[in-house]
Design a protein around this motif. Sequence first.
Motif, mmCIF file in Angstrom:
data_model
loop_
_atom_site.group_PDB
_atom_site.id
_atom_site.type_symbol
_atom_site.label_atom_id
_atom_site.label_comp_id
_atom_site.label_asym_id
_atom_site.label_seq_id
_atom_site.Cartn_x
_atom_site.Cartn_y
_atom_site.Cartn_z
ATOM 1 N N LEU A 358 -9.628 2.882 -3.074
ATOM 2 C CA LEU A 358 -8.951 1.237 -2.551
ATOM 3 C C LEU A 358 -9.514 0.832 -1.170
ATOM 4 O O LEU A 358 -9.168 1.467 -0.139
ATOM 5 C CB LEU A 358 -7.358 1.577 -2.425
ATOM 6 C CG LEU A 358 -6.538 1.754 -3.848
ATOM 7 C CD1 LEU A 358 -5.100 1.789 -3.393
ATOM 8 C CD2 LEU A 358 -7.002 0.778 -4.801
ATOM 9 N N THR A 359 -10.237 0.138 -1.154
ATOM 10 C CA THR A 359 -10.633 -0.734 0.014
ATOM 11 C C THR A 359 -10.089 -2.101 -0.021
ATOM 12 O O THR A 359 -10.150 -2.944 1.050
ATOM 13 C CB THR A 359 -12.381 -0.939 -0.193
ATOM 14 O OG1 THR A 359 -12.649 -1.690 -1.507
ATOM 15 C CG2 THR A 359 -12.890 0.166 -0.233
ATOM 16 N N LYS A 360 -9.304 -2.428 -1.213
ATOM 17 C CA LYS A 360 -8.475 -3.734 -0.960
ATOM 18 C C LYS A 360 -7.200 -3.475 -1.583
ATOM 19 O O LYS A 360 -7.285 -2.759 -2.870
ATOM 20 C CB LYS A 360 -9.138 -4.912 -1.650
ATOM 21 C CG LYS A 360 -10.244 -5.427 -0.765
ATOM 22 C CD LYS A 360 -10.966 -6.927 -1.475
ATOM 23 C CE LYS A 360 -11.917 -7.418 -0.611
ATOM 24 N NZ LYS A 360 -12.647 -8.643 -1.401
ATOM 25 N N ASN A 385 2.692 -5.767 18.137
ATOM 26 C CA ASN A 385 2.132 -7.283 17.924
ATOM 27 C C ASN A 385 0.740 -7.693 17.929
ATOM 28 O O ASN A 385 0.466 -8.693 17.342
ATOM 29 C CB ASN A 385 3.047 -8.221 18.820
ATOM 30 C CG ASN A 385 2.663 -8.111 20.053
ATOM 31 O OD1 ASN A 385 1.699 -7.654 20.629
ATOM 32 N ND2 ASN A 385 3.502 -8.314 21.251
ATOM 33 N N SER A 386 0.031 -6.536 18.030
ATOM 34 C CA SER A 386 -1.477 -6.925 17.691
ATOM 35 C C SER A 386 -1.876 -6.771 16.241
ATOM 36 O O SER A 386 -2.924 -6.757 15.847
ATOM 37 C CB SER A 386 -2.133 -6.078 18.786
ATOM 38 O OG SER A 386 -2.013 -6.220 19.957
ATOM 39 N N ILE A 387 -0.855 -6.013 15.445
ATOM 40 C CA ILE A 387 -0.899 -5.720 14.099
ATOM 41 C C ILE A 387 -0.078 -6.630 13.199
ATOM 42 O O ILE A 387 1.077 -7.080 13.566
ATOM 43 C CB ILE A 387 -0.557 -4.272 13.866
ATOM 44 C CG1 ILE A 387 -1.609 -3.364 14.770
ATOM 45 C CG2 ILE A 387 -0.773 -3.951 12.233
ATOM 46 C CD1 ILE A 387 -3.048 -3.492 14.314
ATOM 47 N N SER A 388 -0.774 -7.239 12.162
ATOM 48 C CA SER A 388 0.002 -8.205 11.405
ATOM 49 C C SER A 388 0.829 -7.067 10.261
ATOM 50 O O SER A 388 0.351 -6.229 9.978
ATOM 51 C CB SER A 388 -1.152 -8.970 10.550
ATOM 52 O OG SER A 388 -0.232 -9.516 9.400
ATOM 53 N N PRO A 389 1.972 -7.692 9.860
ATOM 54 C CA PRO A 389 2.698 -7.005 8.918
ATOM 55 C C PRO A 389 2.060 -6.941 7.585
ATOM 56 O O PRO A 389 2.031 -5.816 6.806
ATOM 57 C CB PRO A 389 3.841 -7.737 8.761
ATOM 58 C CG PRO A 389 4.037 -8.699 9.904
ATOM 59 C CD PRO A 389 2.708 -9.056 10.230
ATOM 60 N N MET A 390 0.842 -7.678 7.225
ATOM 61 C CA MET A 390 0.141 -7.616 6.039
ATOM 62 C C MET A 390 -1.398 -6.968 6.483
ATOM 63 O O MET A 390 -2.014 -7.467 5.658
ATOM 64 C CB MET A 390 0.079 -9.059 5.370
ATOM 65 C CG MET A 390 1.468 -9.739 5.142
ATOM 66 S SD MET A 390 2.555 -8.807 4.158
ATOM 67 C CE MET A 390 1.774 -9.096 2.689
ATOM 68 N N GLU A 391 -1.286 -6.289 7.507
ATOM 69 C CA GLU A 391 -2.657 -5.702 7.741
ATOM 70 C C GLU A 391 -3.432 -5.168 6.411
ATOM 71 O O GLU A 391 -4.683 -5.333 6.511
ATOM 72 C CB GLU A 391 -2.589 -4.868 9.045
ATOM 73 C CG GLU A 391 -3.729 -4.350 9.309
ATOM 74 C CD GLU A 391 -4.156 -5.060 10.666
ATOM 75 O OE1 GLU A 391 -5.160 -4.641 11.397
ATOM 76 O OE2 GLU A 391 -3.493 -6.107 11.054
ATOM 77 N N PHE A 394 -5.485 -7.659 4.105
ATOM 78 C CA PHE A 394 -6.773 -8.331 4.497
ATOM 79 C C PHE A 394 -7.672 -7.482 5.517
ATOM 80 O O PHE A 394 -8.874 -7.852 5.720
ATOM 81 C CB PHE A 394 -6.350 -9.388 5.258
ATOM 82 C CG PHE A 394 -5.738 -9.430 6.552
ATOM 83 C CD1 PHE A 394 -6.349 -8.994 7.669
ATOM 84 C CD2 PHE A 394 -4.234 -9.776 6.396
ATOM 85 C CE1 PHE A 394 -5.597 -8.994 8.812
ATOM 86 C CE2 PHE A 394 -3.538 -9.742 7.640
ATOM 87 C CZ PHE A 394 -4.450 -9.316 8.885
ATOM 88 N N LYS A 395 -7.327 -6.280 5.851
ATOM 89 C CA LYS A 395 -8.056 -5.415 6.704
ATOM 90 C C LYS A 395 -9.189 -4.596 5.692
ATOM 91 O O LYS A 395 -8.766 -4.102 4.871
ATOM 92 C CB LYS A 395 -7.183 -4.542 7.618
ATOM 93 C CG LYS A 395 -8.134 -3.931 8.724
ATOM 94 C CD LYS A 395 -8.363 -4.801 9.922
ATOM 95 C CE LYS A 395 -8.880 -3.986 11.124
ATOM 96 N NZ LYS A 395 -8.909 -4.796 12.270
ATOM 97 N N THR A 396 -10.403 -4.614 6.047
ATOM 98 C CA THR A 396 -11.272 -3.778 5.497
ATOM 99 C C THR A 396 -11.958 -2.453 6.216
ATOM 100 O O THR A 396 -11.756 -2.768 7.553
ATOM 101 C CB THR A 396 -12.199 -4.615 5.010
ATOM 102 O OG1 THR A 396 -13.132 -5.132 6.204
ATOM 103 C CG2 THR A 396 -12.168 -5.787 3.930
#
Length: 403
Positions: A358-360, A385-391, A394-396
């Motif tokens: 899983l890369t996505k 708070n530098s990290i999104s809850p949905m990280e 969208f993070k690869t």
Amino acid sequence: MNLTGIITEYNPFHLGHKYHLEKAIEDTNADGIVSVMSGNFMQRGNPAIIDKYNRAKMAVLNGVDLVLELPLVYSLSSAENFAYGGVKLLNSLNCIDNIYFGSESGKIEDLISIAQILKDEPKNYKDRLKIELDKGLPFHTARLNALNSLLLFSNISEILSSSNNILAIEYIKALLKLDSNIKPFTLKREGSNYNDISLSKTFSSATSIRETLKDNFDVNIIKNSIPTESLKVITELNEKNYNFVFEESLFPFLKYKLLTNAESIKSISDVSEGLDNKILKEIINCNSLKELILKSKSKRYTYTKISRILSKVFIGFENFPIEAIQTSDITYIRPLAFNEKGAKILKSIKENSEINILTKIPRHISNNMLQLDLQGTKAYSLLNNSISPMEDYFKTPYIYRRI
């Protein structure tokens, strides 16, 4: 390729980790290194000082070829489950030849001998254990006496009292349970113990580095304790006003949850014998996480075990069938970072294993293990708070290409 697996936390990646990595390559004659790394929460219950993607980036910059995330259900667990999850993931790749880990002993034959008995529990061991328990001895003392009656070497007590030896034995037990062909290697641990809080002139522990930064966040203070590549990543994050996380940041969220939802802790599988009531009573007047843990700990419930329980409450483990998840197969891996050799290893995994890479993250998820991983990131984003809850969506993976 001759591939060696290592199970890590890198919280953060320091000179001791660099030495371990170099020795892993040397002692196993490895063509490539695959790290199974804890995500945003550590085995001893604390949140990571730096998020998993940036820690994985540090690992690859320092020479690891591929970093895979250890699912949260294993990373935030006992030494036995932590080790079993990491080994099970490495074994499922169908291309790992060796596993390399540190130990205070440094003698792989002794560790294997102990692991074999504890895994098989032969009749003479069980009979001796019963005799010792019937004397009214605590289990760990009875187990030690039983092992002493079966094994020839004399330092079993010393081995079983050291944290890295215990973890090493659990790695070997996991290999035996899985009937794995992966060959174990160990490195005698040098430098500070994991819980030392002061920086060392040799290899400083990750704990001492975090404690130093907590008291005075000046990266120059730790520059002699971490590799140049790690220092560069931490410096760049600091210049961007990154929100480095320390475990006390968890306390206000935890206190609110326990005061408004007391049932949440009662559903955590590790909680019994009235521990939930003890914690609920103490938290009313506590002003810090450390104070709460110290007032709640006992001989049965150690500081570390309570720390894990509280992190599980904070994350929301009560909403998941944890025991079923732990015993289920690992059907996916999540690459966090890799280099060009790591890309070739991923290709080999795809060719040799049925595991899903899983890369996505898919939009619709039915896998409880993966859902818990995503829940962990959402919880961590409250602390960082530098990290999104949905990280995770969208993070690869970080890809390091040497110029």
